[in-house]
Design a protein around this motif. Structure first.
Motif, PDB file in Angstrom:
ATOM      1  N   LEU A  85       0.802  -1.220   0.000  1.00  0.00           N
ATOM      2  CA  LEU A  85       0.000   0.000   0.000  1.00  0.00           C
ATOM      3  C   LEU A  85       0.846   1.286   0.000  1.00  0.00           C
ATOM      4  CD1 LEU A  85      -2.883   0.978  -0.104  1.00  0.00           C
ATOM      5  CD2 LEU A  85      -2.961   0.909   2.389  1.00  0.00           C
ATOM      6  N   PRO A  86       1.907   1.391   0.812  1.00  0.00           N
ATOM      7  CA  PRO A  86       2.713   2.626   0.765  1.00  0.00           C
ATOM      8  C   PRO A  86       3.268   2.914  -0.625  1.00  0.00           C
ATOM      9  CG  PRO A  86       3.238   1.374   2.727  1.00  0.00           C
ATOM     10  CD  PRO A  86       2.366   0.503   1.893  1.00  0.00           C
ATOM     11  N   MET A  87       3.758   1.872  -1.305  1.00  0.00           N
ATOM     12  CA  MET A  87       4.278   2.084  -2.661  1.00  0.00           C
ATOM     13  C   MET A  87       3.154   2.501  -3.593  1.00  0.00           C
ATOM     14  SD  MET A  87       6.711   2.224  -4.753  1.00  0.00           S
ATOM     15  CE  MET A  87       8.056   1.535  -3.792  1.00  0.00           C
ATOM     16  N   LEU A  88       1.980   1.868  -3.433  1.00  0.00           N
ATOM     17  CA  LEU A  88       0.837   2.248  -4.263  1.00  0.00           C
ATOM     18  C   LEU A  88       0.475   3.708  -4.021  1.00  0.00           C
ATOM     19  CD1 LEU A  88      -1.475   1.422  -6.185  1.00  0.00           C
ATOM     20  CD2 LEU A  88      -2.792   0.740  -4.161  1.00  0.00           C
ATOM     21  N   GLN A  89       0.496   4.135  -2.756  1.00  0.00           N
ATOM     22  CA  GLN A  89       0.198   5.525  -2.446  1.00  0.00           C
ATOM     23  C   GLN A  89       1.256   6.468  -3.027  1.00  0.00           C
ATOM     24  OE1 GLN A  89      -3.144   5.151  -1.614  1.00  0.00           O
ATOM     25  NE2 GLN A  89      -2.589   7.066  -0.638  1.00  0.00           N
ATOM     26  N   HIS A  90       2.499   6.034  -2.953  1.00  0.00           N
ATOM     27  CA  HIS A  90       3.575   6.854  -3.518  1.00  0.00           C
ATOM     28  C   HIS A  90       3.372   7.038  -5.023  1.00  0.00           C
ATOM     29  CE1 HIS A  90       7.581   8.527  -4.101  1.00  0.00           C
ATOM     30  NE2 HIS A  90       7.812   7.613  -5.033  1.00  0.00           N
ATOM     31  N   GLU A  91       3.032   5.961  -5.702  1.00  0.00           N
ATOM     32  CA  GLU A  91       2.798   6.051  -7.148  1.00  0.00           C
ATOM     33  C   GLU A  91       1.571   6.909  -7.443  1.00  0.00           C
ATOM     34  OE1 GLU A  91       2.440   1.954  -8.061  1.00  0.00           O
ATOM     35  OE2 GLU A  91       4.607   1.607  -8.209  1.00  0.00           O
ATOM     36  N   ARG A  92       0.561   6.783  -6.594  1.00  0.00           N
ATOM     37  CA  ARG A  92      -0.654   7.590  -6.789  1.00  0.00           C
ATOM     38  C   ARG A  92      -0.347   9.075  -6.589  1.00  0.00           C
ATOM     39  NH1 ARG A  92      -4.938   5.375  -3.185  1.00  0.00           N
ATOM     40  NH2 ARG A  92      -5.425   3.951  -4.886  1.00  0.00           N
ATOM     41  N   VAL A  93       0.472   9.387  -5.580  1.00  0.00           N
ATOM     42  CA  VAL A  93       0.860  10.777  -5.338  1.00  0.00           C
ATOM     43  C   VAL A  93       1.647  11.319  -6.533  1.00  0.00           C
ATOM     44  CG1 VAL A  93       2.340  12.261  -3.927  1.00  0.00           C
ATOM     45  CG2 VAL A  93       0.772  10.652  -2.831  1.00  0.00           C
ATOM     46  N   ASN A  94       2.531  10.508  -7.096  1.00  0.00           N
ATOM     47  CA  ASN A  94       3.285  10.927  -8.289  1.00  0.00           C
ATOM     48  C   ASN A  94       2.334  11.232  -9.440  1.00  0.00           C
ATOM     49  OD1 ASN A  94       5.717  10.689  -6.992  1.00  0.00           O
ATOM     50  ND2 ASN A  94       6.171   8.644  -7.794  1.00  0.00           N
ATOM     51  N   ASP A  95       1.349  10.348  -9.625  1.00  0.00           N
ATOM     52  CA  ASP A  95       0.373  10.584 -10.692  1.00  0.00           C
ATOM     53  C   ASP A  95      -0.398  11.885 -10.450  1.00  0.00           C
ATOM     54  OD1 ASP A  95       1.050   8.279 -12.027  1.00  0.00           O
ATOM     55  OD2 ASP A  95      -0.535   7.057 -11.122  1.00  0.00           O
ATOM     56  N   LEU A  96      -0.762  12.109  -9.198  1.00  0.00           N
ATOM     57  CA  LEU A  96      -1.492  13.331  -8.873  1.00  0.00           C
ATOM     58  C   LEU A  96      -0.617  14.566  -9.082  1.00  0.00           C
ATOM     59  CD1 LEU A  96      -3.398  12.182  -5.657  1.00  0.00           C
ATOM     60  CD2 LEU A  96      -4.358  12.562  -7.933  1.00  0.00           C
ATOM     61  N   GLY A  97       0.698  14.409  -8.838  1.00  0.00           N
ATOM     62  CA  GLY A  97       1.620  15.519  -9.113  1.00  0.00           C
ATOM     63  C   GLY A  97       1.616  15.877 -10.591  1.00  0.00           C
ATOM     64  N   VAL A  98       1.584  14.855 -11.427  1.00  0.00           N
ATOM     65  CA  VAL A  98       1.506  15.099 -12.869  1.00  0.00           C
ATOM     66  C   VAL A  98       0.205  15.816 -13.206  1.00  0.00           C
ATOM     67  CG1 VAL A  98       1.384  14.002 -15.134  1.00  0.00           C
ATOM     68  CG2 VAL A  98       2.969  13.130 -13.417  1.00  0.00           C
ATOM     69  N   VAL A  99      -0.890  15.389 -12.587  1.00  0.00           N
ATOM     70  CA  VAL A  99      -2.185  16.022 -12.845  1.00  0.00           C
ATOM     71  C   VAL A  99      -2.145  17.493 -12.426  1.00  0.00           C
ATOM     72  CG1 VAL A  99      -4.626  16.033 -12.207  1.00  0.00           C
ATOM     73  CG2 VAL A  99      -3.474  13.865 -12.654  1.00  0.00           C
ATOM     74  N   ARG A 100      -1.569  17.757 -11.260  1.00  0.00           N
ATOM     75  CA  ARG A 100      -1.516  19.145 -10.779  1.00  0.00           C
ATOM     76  C   ARG A 100      -0.678  20.020 -11.712  1.00  0.00           C
ATOM     77  NH1 ARG A 100      -1.852  20.347  -4.489  1.00  0.00           N
ATOM     78  NH2 ARG A 100      -2.188  22.356  -5.502  1.00  0.00           N
ATOM     79  N   ARG A 101       0.447  19.481 -12.174  1.00  0.00           N
ATOM     80  CA  ARG A 101       1.282  20.260 -13.099  1.00  0.00           C
ATOM     81  C   ARG A 101       0.533  20.517 -14.398  1.00  0.00           C
ATOM     82  NH1 ARG A 101       5.230  16.756 -11.118  1.00  0.00           N
ATOM     83  NH2 ARG A 101       5.120  15.467 -13.000  1.00  0.00           N
ATOM     84  N   ALA A 102      -0.131  19.470 -14.906  1.00  0.00           N
ATOM     85  CA  ALA A 102      -0.894  19.635 -16.148  1.00  0.00           C
ATOM     86  C   ALA A 102      -2.040  20.619 -15.943  1.00  0.00           C
ATOM     87  CB  ALA A 102      -1.420  18.278 -16.620  1.00  0.00           C
ATOM     88  N   ALA A 103      -2.684  20.545 -14.780  1.00  0.00           N
ATOM     89  CA  ALA A 103      -3.776  21.473 -14.484  1.00  0.00           C
ATOM     90  C   ALA A 103      -3.267  22.913 -14.409  1.00  0.00           C
ATOM     91  CB  ALA A 103      -4.454  21.075 -13.173  1.00  0.00           C
ATOM     92  N   ALA A 104      -2.078  23.082 -13.816  1.00  0.00           N
ATOM     93  CA  ALA A 104      -1.491  24.429 -13.749  1.00  0.00           C
ATOM     94  C   ALA A 104      -1.197  24.958 -15.147  1.00  0.00           C
ATOM     95  CB  ALA A 104      -0.217  24.393 -12.901  1.00  0.00           C
ATOM     96  N   GLU A 105      -0.652  24.088 -16.010  1.00  0.00           N
ATOM     97  CA  GLU A 105      -0.401  24.471 -17.402  1.00  0.00           C
ATOM     98  C   GLU A 105      -1.699  24.858 -18.093  1.00  0.00           C
ATOM     99  OE1 GLU A 105       2.307  24.701 -19.382  1.00  0.00           O
ATOM    100  OE2 GLU A 105       3.667  24.398 -17.689  1.00  0.00           O
TER     101      GLU A 105
END
Length: 568
Positions: A85-105
């Protein structure tokens, strides 16, 4: 020839024979009652033994082999999933980081588009002024404003969806932080415990198999003892029939005494038949002594097996240790349930918001076409503005300048729309990853599995407690029943001694095999055949054989006699 001996007088002899006949008839009549009671006691014993074994089976199979293996597998899967689960959460957070950057763009580029549209509105007004109120340019400028209004509408819808995406991402990230905090509390504690529980449950299954083998072994021993008892119980019916046959033989003898004169031949006949009856009764006594002994001994030998069943309930892994293990496992699962409650709640919220994020990204992709439509409109406006400037000639020089500015805005708008397209494509790529993790999380959520395991163990505890309670009561009741039944039945079935007393009485009457030479053997032959015709068992015929006169043979057995021979 008869040896010289003191014999009772004829009248005394007759009285003894008559009394013997009545005593044998009374004994035969009461024989069934004694053995019916023995059979009833046996039925109680068998029923109680079966209940004890059934209780043990319910304990042993509180978790059957297939379910137990499934529980072990689920515990191990849950341990792996929680560990991952921690690794899954880490990967999910990374994906959300990509979403936030794309949303900012996206936000940046949409604001650029809105700025371009604001400048274009100013240019539209300038265009009217430059054309000095020319009707064609005025109409064109008004059309521009209408298109800009439509573009603003598309952008507002886009921005609303974008804000929903940003808000959803923020919520998911807050949930992710909560999950991370909960993970720190339960990992690796819970996965390690689940892995240990899986090993213990697997070992428990092995122990259960051993206990089951022990119960089956005892059950086979009990069944063997019961078979002996059932066989021994047949002696009651056999003895009753044989006694009835001897009573009938005495009746035949008495009837013949009344009909015939008391000659030497008649006395020899009577003595011969009394010797036959004595032999039959001695054989009945021997059979009764042997079979009732087997019956009482077999009942007594059930006691140790019952004690073994009680030990299995009280001390074996199927009983005390298995009972303690299951309850400890239940408490452990309850603790895990409490520990993982917030974790599961956070995971559930994250999954819900992730689904919203996925839907929002899909909506933005759909709205990209509307943004591209705004770009196409502005590009068209720029071309037509240049054409209007060319038509107005010298007066159109100012219009042409404004048209150039509109064209420059179209280029800037094109760059902004391309930026939107790039951000949307990045969102599309990351949405595939997010969707995959979302579906995987739905499939591997340990919550339902742990709930199933907890329900399974609770039911196993309930069945174990019930089996121990009921089985213990039945087993102790069985021990008491056997203790009481053994001595009581031994007294009730003490029949061989009574019949042996009748044998002694007959022996004192002096019955012996007749030695008839030169006398009429027909009466004795007739009564021997009449007595033989009563027999229903092979053993009676075998005893009878020794009393046949020379030249006599046993009669052929009837079909019913043959059936009785097979039974007895």
């Amino acid at each position: 020839m008869y040896q010289d001996r003191i014999e009772p007088s004829a009248s005394a002899r007759d009285a003894v024979v008559e009394n013997l006949q009545q005593a044998l008839a009374g004994l035969a009549a009461g024989l069934d009652v004694r053995f019916v009671h023995a059979a009833s006691t046996l039925a109680t014993v068998i029923d109680t033994v079966n209940r004890v074994i059934a209780s043990l089976d319910s304990i042993i199979h509180a978790i059957d082999e297939q379910t137990g293996k499934a529980a072990v597998r689920i515990l191990r899967e849950s341990a792996r999933e929680l560990t991952a689960l921690p690794m899954l959460q880490h990967e999910r957070v990374n994906d959300l980081g990509v979403v936030r950057r794309a949303a900012a763009e996206l936000n940046l580029h949409v604001m650029q588009i809105q700025e371009v549209l604001r400048i274009l509105r100013v240019n539209g007004t300038n265009l009217k002024i430059a054309a000095s109120g020319a009707p064609s340019v005025t109409r064109f400028a008004d059309e521009m404003f209408a298109r800009f209004d439509a573009g603003d509408g598309h952008l507002k819808g886009f921005m609303t969806t974008l804000q929903e995406l940003v808000g959803g991402v923020a919520t998911v990230q807050r949930s992710a932080r909560l999950i991370a905090a909960e993970c720190a509390k339960v990992i690796p504690l819970v996965p390690d415990r689940l892995a240990d529980d899986a090993l213990e449950l697997q070992a428990h299954q092995v122990s259960i198999a051993d206990s089951a083998a022990g119960v089956r072994s005892i059950a086979r021993e009990v069944q063997g003892r019961v078979a002996v008892i059932l066989g021994a119980l047949q002696i009651g019916d056999i003895s009753r029939q044989r006694l009835e046959h001897m009573v009938a033989a005495l009746q035949l003898l008495n009837a013949r005494r009344l009909e015939a004169e008391q000659t030497a031949a008649a006395r020899a006949l009577e003595s011969h038949i009394l010797a036959l009856i004595e032999a039959q009764l001695a054989d009945v006594a021997a059979d009764l002594d042997r079979e009732t002994g087997l019956l009482v001994n077999a009942l007594g030998e059930l006691g140790p097996h019952t004690g073994e069943l009680v030990s299995l309930i009280d001390e074996s892994d199927a009983g005390r240790e298995g009972h303690a293990f299951l309850h400890r496992l239940e408490r452990g699962f309850t603790d895990i349930d409490v520990l993982t409650e917030q974790l599961r709640a956070g995971t559930s919220k994250t999954l819900t918001m992730t689904a919203v994020v996925i839907d929002t990204m899909n909506d933005l992709t759909t709205r990209l076409d509307a943004v591209r439509l705004v770009r196409a409109d502005v590009q068209d406006i720029a071309v037509r503005a240049r054409l209007h400037g060319e038509r107005l000639g010298t007066a159109g020089r100012s219009v042409a300048i404004v048209a150039e500015e509109i064209g420059s805005c179209a280029d800037r708008l094109d760059q902004a729309v391309n930026g939107v397209g790039w951000a949307i494509r990045e969102l599309g790529a990351v949405s595939v990853s997010i969707r995959h993790r979302h579906e995987t999380a739905l499939e591997t959520d340990p919550g339902p599995k742990l709930a199933w395991s907890l329900a399974l163990i609770r039911e196993a505890c309930r069945r174990t407690d019930q089996g121990i309670g009921e089985g213990g009561i039945d087993a102790r009741e069985l021990i008491q029943t056997l203790d009481d039944a053994g001595s009581r039945l031994a007294d009730e079935l003490e029949l061989a001694a009574t019949i042996s007393g009748f044998v002694r009485t007959l022996r004192e009457l002096g019955g012996q095999v007749a030695e008839i030479e030169g006398t009429d053997q027909a009466p004795l032959r007739t009564i021997l055949q009449e007595i033989e015709a009563m027999y229903t068992m092979a053993r009676e015929r075998e005893v009878h054989r020794a009393f046949l006169l020379p030249g006599m043979e046993l009669m052929a057995a009837t079909q019913s006699d043959t059936l009785d021979d097979g039974l007895f």
